[in-house]
Scaffold this motif. Structure first.
Motif, PDB file in Angstrom:
ATOM      1  N   VAL A  68      -0.540   4.244 -19.454  1.00 52.31           N
ATOM      2  CA  VAL A  68      -0.777   4.703 -18.093  1.00 52.31           C
ATOM      3  C   VAL A  68      -2.263   4.519 -17.819  1.00 52.31           C
ATOM      4  CG1 VAL A  68      -0.636   6.607 -16.458  1.00 52.31           C
ATOM      5  CG2 VAL A  68       1.108   6.359 -18.255  1.00 52.31           C
ATOM      6  N   ILE A  69      -2.590   3.800 -16.755  1.00 55.31           N
ATOM      7  CA  ILE A  69      -3.985   3.477 -16.442  1.00 55.31           C
ATOM      8  C   ILE A  69      -4.293   3.980 -15.043  1.00 55.31           C
ATOM      9  CG2 ILE A  69      -5.689   1.628 -16.246  1.00 55.31           C
ATOM     10  CD1 ILE A  69      -3.871  -0.093 -18.005  1.00 55.31           C
ATOM     11  N   VAL A 120       0.850  -1.192   0.000  1.00 63.83           N
ATOM     12  CA  VAL A 120       0.000   0.000   0.000  1.00 63.83           C
ATOM     13  C   VAL A 120       0.885   1.242   0.000  1.00 63.83           C
ATOM     14  CG1 VAL A 120      -1.772   1.272   1.273  1.00 63.83           C
ATOM     15  CG2 VAL A 120      -1.834  -1.247   1.190  1.00 63.83           C
ATOM     16  N   ARG A 121       0.504   2.226  -0.847  1.00 66.53           N
ATOM     17  CA  ARG A 121       1.174   3.525  -0.926  1.00 66.53           C
ATOM     18  C   ARG A 121       2.652   3.425  -1.295  1.00 66.53           C
ATOM     19  NH1 ARG A 121      -1.432   6.703   4.319  1.00 66.53           N
ATOM     20  NH2 ARG A 121      -3.625   6.582   3.618  1.00 66.53           N
ATOM     21  N   SER A 122       2.953   2.502  -2.179  1.00 63.38           N
ATOM     22  CA  SER A 122       4.308   2.392  -2.736  1.00 63.38           C
ATOM     23  C   SER A 122       4.210   1.622  -4.040  1.00 63.38           C
ATOM     24  CB  SER A 122       5.261   1.681  -1.765  1.00 63.38           C
ATOM     25  OG  SER A 122       4.835   0.362  -1.525  1.00 63.38           O
ATOM     26  N   PHE A 123       5.122   1.901  -4.955  1.00 60.32           N
ATOM     27  CA  PHE A 123       5.105   1.253  -6.262  1.00 60.32           C
ATOM     28  C   PHE A 123       5.625  -0.176  -6.136  1.00 60.32           C
ATOM     29  CE2 PHE A 123       4.730   5.574  -7.830  1.00 60.32           C
ATOM     30  CZ  PHE A 123       3.886   5.410  -8.914  1.00 60.32           C
ATOM     31  N   TYR A 124       4.947  -1.095  -6.788  1.00 64.25           N
ATOM     32  CA  TYR A 124       5.298  -2.513  -6.803  1.00 64.25           C
ATOM     33  C   TYR A 124       5.795  -2.850  -8.211  1.00 64.25           C
ATOM     34  CZ  TYR A 124       4.795  -7.574  -6.311  1.00 64.25           C
ATOM     35  OH  TYR A 124       5.029  -8.921  -6.265  1.00 64.25           O
ATOM     36  N   ASP A 125       7.077  -3.298  -8.302  1.00 61.87           N
ATOM     37  CA  ASP A 125       7.698  -3.532  -9.613  1.00 61.87           C
ATOM     38  C   ASP A 125       8.094  -4.986  -9.835  1.00 61.87           C
ATOM     39  OD1 ASP A 125       9.682  -3.643  -7.762  1.00 61.87           O
ATOM     40  OD2 ASP A 125      11.064  -2.283  -8.782  1.00 61.87           O
ATOM     41  N   GLN A 126       7.531  -5.936  -9.064  1.00 60.09           N
ATOM     42  CA  GLN A 126       7.907  -7.333  -9.213  1.00 60.09           C
ATOM     43  C   GLN A 126       7.162  -8.035 -10.348  1.00 60.09           C
ATOM     44  OE1 GLN A 126      10.413  -8.809  -7.495  1.00 60.09           O
ATOM     45  NE2 GLN A 126      10.741  -6.721  -6.774  1.00 60.09           N
ATOM     46  N   ILE A 127       6.210  -7.355 -10.965  1.00 60.41           N
ATOM     47  CA  ILE A 127       5.537  -7.904 -12.149  1.00 60.41           C
ATOM     48  C   ILE A 127       6.278  -7.398 -13.372  1.00 60.41           C
ATOM     49  CG2 ILE A 127       3.373  -8.030 -13.423  1.00 60.41           C
ATOM     50  CD1 ILE A 127       1.910  -7.436 -10.827  1.00 60.41           C
ATOM     51  N   PRO A 128       6.831  -8.286 -14.215  1.00 58.93           N
ATOM     52  CA  PRO A 128       7.633  -7.843 -15.360  1.00 58.93           C
ATOM     53  C   PRO A 128       6.859  -6.902 -16.266  1.00 58.93           C
ATOM     54  CG  PRO A 128       7.865 -10.206 -15.026  1.00 58.93           C
ATOM     55  CD  PRO A 128       6.763  -9.760 -14.125  1.00 58.93           C
ATOM     56  N   GLY A 129       7.476  -5.750 -16.561  1.00 60.46           N
ATOM     57  CA  GLY A 129       6.895  -4.789 -17.495  1.00 60.46           C
ATOM     58  C   GLY A 129       5.795  -3.938 -16.918  1.00 60.46           C
ATOM     59  N   MET A 130       5.599  -3.932 -15.586  1.00 58.15           N
ATOM     60  CA  MET A 130       4.505  -3.147 -15.027  1.00 58.15           C
ATOM     61  C   MET A 130       4.900  -2.624 -13.655  1.00 58.15           C
ATOM     62  SD  MET A 130       0.510  -4.221 -14.358  1.00 58.15           S
ATOM     63  CE  MET A 130       0.822  -5.274 -12.963  1.00 58.15           C
ATOM     64  N   ASN A 131       4.555  -1.364 -13.390  1.00 58.19           N
ATOM     65  CA  ASN A 131       4.663  -0.749 -12.072  1.00 58.19           C
ATOM     66  C   ASN A 131       3.248  -0.425 -11.589  1.00 58.19           C
ATOM     67  OD1 ASN A 131       7.399  -0.899 -11.951  1.00 58.19           O
ATOM     68  ND2 ASN A 131       7.778   1.193 -12.620  1.00 58.19           N
ATOM     69  N   LEU A 132       2.947  -0.829 -10.361  1.00 57.64           N
ATOM     70  CA  LEU A 132       1.587  -0.708  -9.843  1.00 57.64           C
ATOM     71  C   LEU A 132       1.615   0.046  -8.515  1.00 57.64           C
ATOM     72  CD1 LEU A 132      -1.427  -1.513  -9.912  1.00 57.64           C
ATOM     73  CD2 LEU A 132      -0.778  -3.657  -8.792  1.00 57.64           C
ATOM     74  N   ILE A 185      -1.301   2.512 -12.817  1.00 56.78           N
ATOM     75  CA  ILE A 185      -0.574   1.409 -13.460  1.00 56.78           C
ATOM     76  C   ILE A 185       0.240   1.971 -14.615  1.00 56.78           C
ATOM     77  CG2 ILE A 185      -0.774  -0.805 -14.647  1.00 56.78           C
ATOM     78  CD1 ILE A 185      -3.512  -1.119 -13.277  1.00 56.78           C
ATOM     79  N   TYR A 186       1.553   1.687 -14.614  1.00 55.68           N
ATOM     80  CA  TYR A 186       2.437   2.010 -15.729  1.00 55.68           C
ATOM     81  C   TYR A 186       2.776   0.701 -16.435  1.00 55.68           C
ATOM     82  CZ  TYR A 186       3.075   6.616 -13.625  1.00 55.68           C
ATOM     83  OH  TYR A 186       2.868   7.874 -13.117  1.00 55.68           O
ATOM     84  N   ASP A 187       2.225   0.553 -17.642  1.00 51.22           N
ATOM     85  CA  ASP A 187       2.442  -0.666 -18.423  1.00 51.22           C
ATOM     86  C   ASP A 187       3.571  -0.407 -19.427  1.00 51.22           C
ATOM     87  OD1 ASP A 187       2.359  -2.998 -19.782  1.00 51.22           O
ATOM     88  OD2 ASP A 187       0.423  -2.651 -20.756  1.00 51.22           O
ATOM     89  N   LEU A 188       4.741  -1.037 -19.174  1.00 44.70           N
ATOM     90  CA  LEU A 188       5.901  -0.873 -20.046  1.00 44.70           C
ATOM     91  C   LEU A 188       6.239  -2.171 -20.766  1.00 44.70           C
ATOM     92  CD1 LEU A 188       8.143   1.095 -17.499  1.00 44.70           C
ATOM     93  CD2 LEU A 188       6.599   2.032 -19.217  1.00 44.70           C
ATOM     94  N   SER A 189       5.304  -3.077 -20.851  1.00 48.40           N
ATOM     95  CA  SER A 189       5.573  -4.392 -21.436  1.00 48.40           C
ATOM     96  C   SER A 189       5.856  -4.316 -22.927  1.00 48.40           C
ATOM     97  CB  SER A 189       4.382  -5.333 -21.184  1.00 48.40           C
ATOM     98  OG  SER A 189       3.185  -4.766 -21.735  1.00 48.40           O
ATOM     99  N   ARG A 190       5.358  -3.293 -23.615  1.00 46.22           N
ATOM    100  CA  ARG A 190       5.590  -3.145 -25.056  1.00 46.22           C
ATOM    101  C   ARG A 190       6.650  -2.113 -25.374  1.00 46.22           C
ATOM    102  NH1 ARG A 190      -0.269  -2.064 -27.390  1.00 46.22           N
ATOM    103  NH2 ARG A 190      -0.163  -0.516 -25.703  1.00 46.22           N
ATOM    104  N   GLY A 191       7.436  -1.715 -24.377  1.00 43.80           N
ATOM    105  CA  GLY A 191       8.486  -0.735 -24.608  1.00 43.80           C
ATOM    106  C   GLY A 191       8.073   0.641 -24.117  1.00 43.80           C
ATOM    107  N   LEU A 192       9.097   1.494 -23.912  1.00 43.64           N
ATOM    108  CA  LEU A 192       8.828   2.824 -23.373  1.00 43.64           C
ATOM    109  C   LEU A 192       8.049   3.694 -24.352  1.00 43.64           C
ATOM    110  CD1 LEU A 192       9.337   4.720 -20.973  1.00 43.64           C
ATOM    111  CD2 LEU A 192      11.443   5.457 -22.110  1.00 43.64           C
ATOM    112  N   ASP A 193       8.319   3.526 -25.652  1.00 42.57           N
ATOM    113  CA  ASP A 193       7.640   4.373 -26.637  1.00 42.57           C
ATOM    114  C   ASP A 193       6.171   3.988 -26.815  1.00 42.57           C
ATOM    115  OD1 ASP A 193       9.956   5.753 -27.058  1.00 42.57           O
ATOM    116  OD2 ASP A 193      10.600   4.515 -28.762  1.00 42.57           O
TER     117      ASP A 193
END
Length: 593
Positions: free
Chosen positions: A181-182, A140-152, A169-177
């Motif tokens: 953002v959800i 809670v109240r911190s970014f979780y980055d243990q899911i590949p390609g996603m920060n939650l 949600i920052y979905d980077l699974s398809r690359g930065l470009d």
């Protein structure tokens, strides 16, 4: 003896195994925690890890059990009673010696047949656990980055229902470009039935998505298309394999840790052939290669001598005279020659460094195989050495229980571990021969086992500090000063006639010792042989009697006697005795009556 020794051996073995297993757990705890592994998988890992720790726990258990067994016998005077009945220490130890021979044989077969299989399975399981994805536990109240390609990011969550609120949600699974953002008011996170994908169910939110891969025109355009979407109910899937997948054991089985002696010897012969062929190839290329278009020399070996034959390079358009290049003021041309020469030289240096690295890796791999083969025998020998250290040492110290034996065992095992680790690293790095490094710890402890066994058989006092102090004083010729003082109250006065008789008797003993010393050869003198014990006892009796004297001069002369008599101070003892005799023959200088 077997009824006393076997339960202690079993108890100490499992205690030592538990201790080293806890050390293994603390070392690899990060690879096990938070992975959601089944209890059966962790139990299987611990079982194989326990088997691999047997070579560490067994020698320590043998040492501790033998110390406790013979320490208990000595403390209860059972060992003294058996020796008084005419039973020697070797006869007492005979059943245990036979047992330790069988233990050593079993340890060899364990090292050769069981340990490679256990190490293969343990390392395979451990590497499989390292590659397993961690268990999803959203903070809670911190970014979780243990899911590949996603920060939650989650603002809060309901632990009862599992609902997440105020999600980013920052979905980077398809690359930065092509990131997404959800934002969502709430949502839930679950796995699919096959646990290969992560299912995210979101409610009431917006999604911003870059569309660079769909952009038209030049890639250098300043405009990047994107898409914005508002939703009230949205489902998203992410690739996330949460299953535990075992690696193939064949990869680890082909390593040196998974081979027996036959396979290790075959691998060593194969690697040795590769090293020899690479060395011959590289050496031949080193001799025959031309360097910066400079002619080389070819060495032709025959049965009698080595002949150096100049072998010119193929003809070039025009030979280059270096002096003419650098003597003329044509600097660009000279710089060009130097630049090309340096470039070719660097290229050849990199080529030979790469070849050297390949050769060193093959030699290191061959040493690791040789180390593993030597370790098949060291466990058996270490068990025998520790038994012949622990059993005699327990008979000497005569301390049972677990206190003193445990302290001594830990100290000796630390010494063994230090030398074993040092020898292993020296052998691994090529600082010494493999057999010398692996057998270093055994070579250090073997003389200690022989020494303790010899002392225990002869009932010698190994830990008598006074005996060692007297020995070193006898060698160095140093002596301690006595501190006798004139007594104010004397219960038993010294009889001058009795004192004179005792002094003359001691003087005769000293004279006999001087005559005996002259007849002794130099080796007996250096070994400290002589009537020193009887002389020291006579001197102590004389001093105890004369210490009640009322004559100050007599007390001062008594303080001149050394604590230990040796060949270096025998003449001084004789001279001091003559002075005391004169005190009682020249008339009284203070009454003793």
């Amino acid at each position: 003896m077997l009824q006393r020794f076997l339960p202690l051996l079993a108890m100490t073995f499992f205690i030592c195994l538990f201790i080293v297993l806890m050390q293994f757990l603390w070392r690899y705890i990060d690879d096990l925690v938070g992975k959601g592994l089944a209890v059966s998988v962790i139990g299987e890992l611990f079982f194989y890890a326990a088997l691999t720790m047997v070579p560490t726990a067994l020698p320590l258990a043998v040492l501790l059990a033998s110390l406790m067994t013979f320490g208990n016998l000595g403390e209860r005077f059972e060992l003294t009673a058996m020796k008084a009945a005419g039973i020697s220490l070797f006869k007492i130890m005979r059943p245990l010696i036979v047992l330790m021979v069988f233990v050593a044989i079993g340890a060899f077969f364990f090292q050769n047949n069981v340990l490679p299989v256990a190490q293969t399975k343990m390392w395979t399981l451990l590497f499989s656990m390292r590659q397993k994805s961690p268990e999803v536990e959203i903070p809670v109240r911190s970014f979780y980055d243990q899911i590949p390609g996603m920060n939650l990011y989650v603002e809060r969550k309901n632990p009862d229902t599992g609902m997440l609120y105020d999600l980013i949600i920052y979905d980077l699974s398809r690359g930065l470009d092509n990131s997404r953002v959800i934002l969502a008011d709430s949502g839930s996170l679950n796995f699919t039935e096959d646990k290969t994908r992560l299912f995210l169910h979101l409610y009431r939110g917006e999604m911003f998505e870059n569309l660079r891969e769909n952009a038209m025109g030049s890639s250098t355009s300043n405009y990047l298309p994107f898409r914005r979407e508002s939703f009230t109910d949205k489902q998203i899937y992410f690739l996330f394999d949460a299953n535990f997948n075992r690696m193939d054991e064949s990869t680890m089985r082909s390593q040196y840790v998974g081979k027996n002696i036959t396979e290790l010897r075959a691998s060593i012969d194969s690697i040795s052939g590769i090293v020899d062929s690479l060395g011959t190839s590289y050496g031949s290329d080193l001799v025959t290669r031309s360097y910066v278009n400079v002619p080389y020399y070819e060495y032709i070996r025959n049965d009698s001598n080595v002949t150096k034959v100049h072998k010119p390079l193929p003809a070039v358009a025009e030979p280059l005279v270096l002096d003419s290049v650098f003597s003329k003021p044509d600097l660009p041309r000279a710089r060009g020659y130097i630049t090309r020469a340096i470039s070719k030289t660097r290229q050849q240096i990199q080529d030979f460094e790469y070849r050297s690295t390949l050769l060193l890796e093959q030699e290191k791999l061959m040493r690791r195989h040789d180390i593993e083969m030597q370790k098949k025998f060291t466990l058996s020998f270490a068990c025998l050495i520790f038994f012949f250290i622990g059993a005699p040492l327990g008979a000497i110290i005569k301390k049972g229980g677990i206190g003193t034996p445990l302290v001594i065992s830990v100290f000796l095992f630390i010494v063994y571990f230090i030398f074993d680790n040092m020898g292993y690293k020296m052998a691994r790095d090529g600082k010494t021969e493999v057999w010398m490094g692996i057998w270093l710890s055994s070579a250090v402890l073997l003389p200690l086992g022989i020494f303790f066994t010899y002392k225990a058989v002869g009932d010698s006092a190994v830990f008598n500090v006074d005996a060692y102090a007297a020995f070193f004083r006898r060698i160095t010729g140093r002596r301690l000063k006595r501190s006798l003082e004139l007594k104010e109250v004397i219960m038993s006065d010294v009889d001058p006639d009795e004192a004179l008789v005792r002094l003359r008797d001691f003087r005769q003993r000293v004279a006999d010792a001087q005559a005996e010393l002259k007849k002794m050869n130099i080796f007996a003198r250096l070994a400290g042989h002589g009537p020193w014990r009887s002389l020291e006892q006579s001197l102590n009796d004389l001093i105890e009697y004369l210490s009640n004297s009322r004559r100050p001069r007599v007390v001062l002369l008594l303080n001149e006697y050394p604590f230990a008599i040796g060949r270096r101070n025998l003449d001084a003892v004789a001279a001091n005795t003559e002075k005391l005799i004169q005190q009682y023959t020249s008339g009284p200088s203070g009454s003793d009556i």
